[in-house]
Structures are given as structure tokens and as C-alpha cells.
Design a protein around this motif. Structure first.
Motif, PDB file in Angstrom:
ATOM      1  N   GLY A 143       0.837  -1.185   0.000  1.00  0.00           N
ATOM      2  CA  GLY A 143       0.000   0.000   0.000  1.00  0.00           C
ATOM      3  C   GLY A 143       0.875   1.238   0.000  1.00  0.00           C
ATOM      4  N   GLU A 144       0.501   2.244   0.777  1.00  0.00           N
ATOM      5  CA  GLU A 144       1.246   3.484   0.856  1.00  0.00           C
ATOM      6  C   GLU A 144       2.192   3.423   2.061  1.00  0.00           C
ATOM      7  OE1 GLU A 144      -1.670   6.552   1.099  1.00  0.00           O
ATOM      8  OE2 GLU A 144      -2.719   5.904  -0.712  1.00  0.00           O
ATOM      9  N   PRO A 145       3.486   3.260   1.843  1.00  0.00           N
ATOM     10  CA  PRO A 145       4.412   3.048   2.961  1.00  0.00           C
ATOM     11  C   PRO A 145       4.567   4.252   3.882  1.00  0.00           C
ATOM     12  CG  PRO A 145       5.612   3.284   0.902  1.00  0.00           C
ATOM     13  CD  PRO A 145       4.180   3.203   0.536  1.00  0.00           C
ATOM     14  N   ASP A 146       4.239   5.451   3.394  1.00  0.00           N
ATOM     15  CA  ASP A 146       4.356   6.627   4.250  1.00  0.00           C
ATOM     16  C   ASP A 146       3.131   6.779   5.152  1.00  0.00           C
ATOM     17  OD1 ASP A 146       6.852   7.328   3.247  1.00  0.00           O
ATOM     18  OD2 ASP A 146       5.986   8.510   1.618  1.00  0.00           O
ATOM     19  N   SER A 147       1.950   6.603   4.575  1.00  0.00           N
ATOM     20  CA  SER A 147       0.719   6.780   5.342  1.00  0.00           C
ATOM     21  C   SER A 147       0.298   5.513   6.075  1.00  0.00           C
ATOM     22  CB  SER A 147      -0.421   7.222   4.423  1.00  0.00           C
ATOM     23  OG  SER A 147      -0.792   6.160   3.542  1.00  0.00           O
ATOM     24  N   GLY A 148       0.698   4.362   5.543  1.00  0.00           N
ATOM     25  CA  GLY A 148       0.275   3.099   6.136  1.00  0.00           C
ATOM     26  C   GLY A 148      -1.081   2.633   5.667  1.00  0.00           C
ATOM     27  N   ARG A 149      -1.609   3.242   4.632  1.00  0.00           N
ATOM     28  CA  ARG A 149      -2.906   2.826   4.117  1.00  0.00           C
ATOM     29  C   ARG A 149      -2.731   1.626   3.187  1.00  0.00           C
ATOM     30  NH1 ARG A 149      -6.781   8.103   3.533  1.00  0.00           N
ATOM     31  NH2 ARG A 149      -6.016   9.169   5.412  1.00  0.00           N
ATOM     32  N   LEU A 150      -3.499   0.603   3.471  1.00  0.00           N
ATOM     33  CA  LEU A 150      -3.391  -0.634   2.711  1.00  0.00           C
ATOM     34  C   LEU A 150      -4.060  -0.513   1.352  1.00  0.00           C
ATOM     35  CD1 LEU A 150      -4.205  -3.166   5.561  1.00  0.00           C
ATOM     36  CD2 LEU A 150      -2.036  -3.028   4.338  1.00  0.00           C
ATOM     37  N   ARG A 151      -3.503  -1.201   0.378  1.00  0.00           N
ATOM     38  CA  ARG A 151      -4.109  -1.324  -0.947  1.00  0.00           C
ATOM     39  C   ARG A 151      -4.083  -2.806  -1.329  1.00  0.00           C
ATOM     40  NH1 ARG A 151      -5.605   2.904   0.286  1.00  0.00           N
ATOM     41  NH2 ARG A 151      -5.281   4.945  -0.688  1.00  0.00           N
ATOM     42  N   LEU A 152      -4.628  -3.622  -0.449  1.00  0.00           N
ATOM     43  CA  LEU A 152      -4.579  -5.075  -0.626  1.00  0.00           C
ATOM     44  C   LEU A 152      -5.806  -5.603  -1.339  1.00  0.00           C
ATOM     45  CD1 LEU A 152      -3.396  -6.495   2.809  1.00  0.00           C
ATOM     46  CD2 LEU A 152      -2.179  -6.637   0.663  1.00  0.00           C
ATOM     47  N   HIS A 153      -5.574  -6.568  -2.203  1.00  0.00           N
ATOM     48  CA  HIS A 153      -6.656  -7.418  -2.670  1.00  0.00           C
ATOM     49  C   HIS A 153      -6.825  -8.520  -1.630  1.00  0.00           C
ATOM     50  CE1 HIS A 153      -6.874  -5.428  -6.513  1.00  0.00           C
ATOM     51  NE2 HIS A 153      -5.578  -5.611  -6.702  1.00  0.00           N
TER      52      HIS A 153
END
Length: 260
Positions: free
Chosen positions: A88-98
Motif C-alpha cells: 500500500g502506501e508506505p508513508d501513510s500506512g494505508r493498505l491497498r490489498l486485494h
């Protein structure tokens, strides 16, 4: 306030279902303080979970700054590890997982302890503010018509029929939808993250002002009038600033829908 009341309502329903499932399981349930099998490995949590963790950390910082600092330090170390291959976004920690990626992500880092885990006692230092996923772990539960995996340490030697007889359905009756709508009305964003990022990104406490005048004295006694932490739009509370292995746990809707 509407958002906090809706959150408490959902947690109360989940807690009552867990208690009933624990009663049915009896001695086959092995969950107790010090057992931390489910406290290793990352798993998705909701934005509301992240907000709740931030509230818990802020409260702990006012009571026990040293313990809270330890949590922040462990969260920072965990984030440094997670960043190396974060889905996902390594700075914010927001996941972008399937969904199919979640189990792989969790298994790869199944050794990583939760930052809120007390290294000495094996207990959770933010237990009252833990995510919904943590509250669904242990006994045999059913959510949205689907059976959730119970802790592998529980029900040893029990037949499938015995386990199903002990299973309890979490009857949310639309309260999860009420919570999501209240969260959005309060200005909350929709995203998923993991506990380490939620704690790492939680705003640190501001230093207490020097009481040099009437305003500063009032702030020292009652807290700064403008609030030390960001507020939700309706003043409900601070917004989350996110921007063991039980991998199956992270694949459940967590009572709040798959995308929040």
C-alpha cells in the motif's frame, strides 16, 4: 455524541456475543491474559479502529507516559520493518490489498509482535481500545453469515459438531451501518491500515505550557482551549492520521464493511 455512541453500541454487541461464545466453549476456551498467540503478525484494521487506538494511546500518555513511549517506540520499529514491502502506501500506512494478498502479507511477517503487547506480561496495553478484529478472536463466532476461525489453541479434541454447537452469531442489526454513517458525518475518512501504523501516526501529546499568565494557568489546569489533538468535524474526538498469526481474521469485514 452520535459517533462515539454508535461505536460503543457496536463494541457492546461484539462483546456480548464473545461472552456468550466463551460461556458455551467453557474450559475449551484457552484465552486469558498472557496468551498472546493472536498478537503477532499484521492484519487489516479500519479507520475507526485506528481512531480508537489513538484515543487509547492518548489516554495512556496522560496516565503513564513511560509505557506509552514504549508503545510508540515499538510501533516505530514495526513500521520500519513493514515499510520494506508494504502492500500500500508506505508513508501513510494505508493498505491497498486485494483479499487474496492479505494472507500472504500476514504470513510473511507473522513473527512481528503488536506494539501494544506488553513484553513483560503478555497482556494488551490498549485492551479497552483494541480493534474489532481482536474482539472477534478466540471462541467460535459467526459474522455476516460466515463462521470465523476460532483460535487454534481452543477446542482441542472437539468435533466439528461440538464447535458449531458453541458458535454464536454476532447480531449487529444494522448498528455497523449506523457507525459508518456517523463516522462519515463526523468527517472521518475511509481506509484500512495496520495497528503499527495507526499508533505510529497518532499525534504525540503537546508539552504542557508554562503557567506564566491567566490563560496559561487555565490551560495547565484544564487543557488548551483549542485542543492539543485534531478534532473531527463535529467535535467528536481526534481524527486518526494513518496518511499471531491469524491471517484469516483480517479477511473478515470486521463488522464495518470491507473498505472502511
Amino acid at each position: 455524541m452520535r459517533f462515539q455512541a454508535a461505536d460503543k453500541a457496536v463494541l457492546r454487541i461484539v462483546g456480548q456475543a464473545w461472552d456468550e461464545a466463551a460461556r458455551r466453549a467453557g474450559p475449551r476456551l484457552k484465552c486469558e491474559k498472557g496468551c498472546s498467540v493472536c498478537c503477532f503478525g499484521p492484519f487489516p484494521i479500519t479507520a475507526i479502529d485506528a481512531w480508537r487506538l489513538g484515543e487509547g494511546l492518548a489516554a495512556l500518555e496522560s496516565r503513564n507516559p513511560e509505557t506509552a513511549a514504549g508503545i510508540r517506540e515499538r510501533a516505530g520499529s514495526a513500521v520500519a520493518t513493514l515499510r520494506q514491502a508494504f502492500p500500500g502506501e508506505p508513508d501513510s500506512g494505508r493498505l491497498r490489498l486485494h483479499p487474496e494478498q492479505e494472507a500472504t502479507f500476514a504470513a510473511r511477517l507473522s513473527h512481528l509482535p503488536c506494539p501494544a503487547l506488553d513484553p513483560d506480561s503478555g497482556g494488551c496495553l490498549l485492551y479497552e481500545h483494541r480493534p474489532v478484529a481482536c474482539r472477534l478472536n478466540g471462541p467460535a463466532l459467526k459474522l455476516y453469515g460466515d463462521p470465523l476461525p476460532h483460535c487454534p489453541l481452543c477446542f482441542k479434541g472437539s468435533s466439528a459438531a461440538d464447535i458449531e454447537a458453541a458458535r454464536v452469531t454476532v447480531e449487529l442489526d444494522g448498528r455497523d451501518g449506523d457507525l459508518v454513517r456517523a463516522w462519515e458525518s463526523a468527517g472521518g475518512e475511509e481506509y484500512r491500515t495496520v495497528i503499527a501504523y495507526a499508533l505510529h501516526n497518532s499525534p504525540p501529546p503537546e508539552p504542557a505550557p508554562s503557567p506564566e499568565g491567566p490563560d496559561q494557568i487555565a490551560d495547565a489546569l484544564h487543557g488548551p482551549s483549542n485542543g492539543a489533538r485534531p478534532r473531527l468535524r463535529d467535535g467528536a474526538g481526534p481524527q486518526s492520521h494513518g496518511a499471531g498469526p491469524q491471517p484469516n481474521r483480517g479477511q473478515t469485514p470486521l463488522s464495518l464493511g470491507p473498505d472502511l
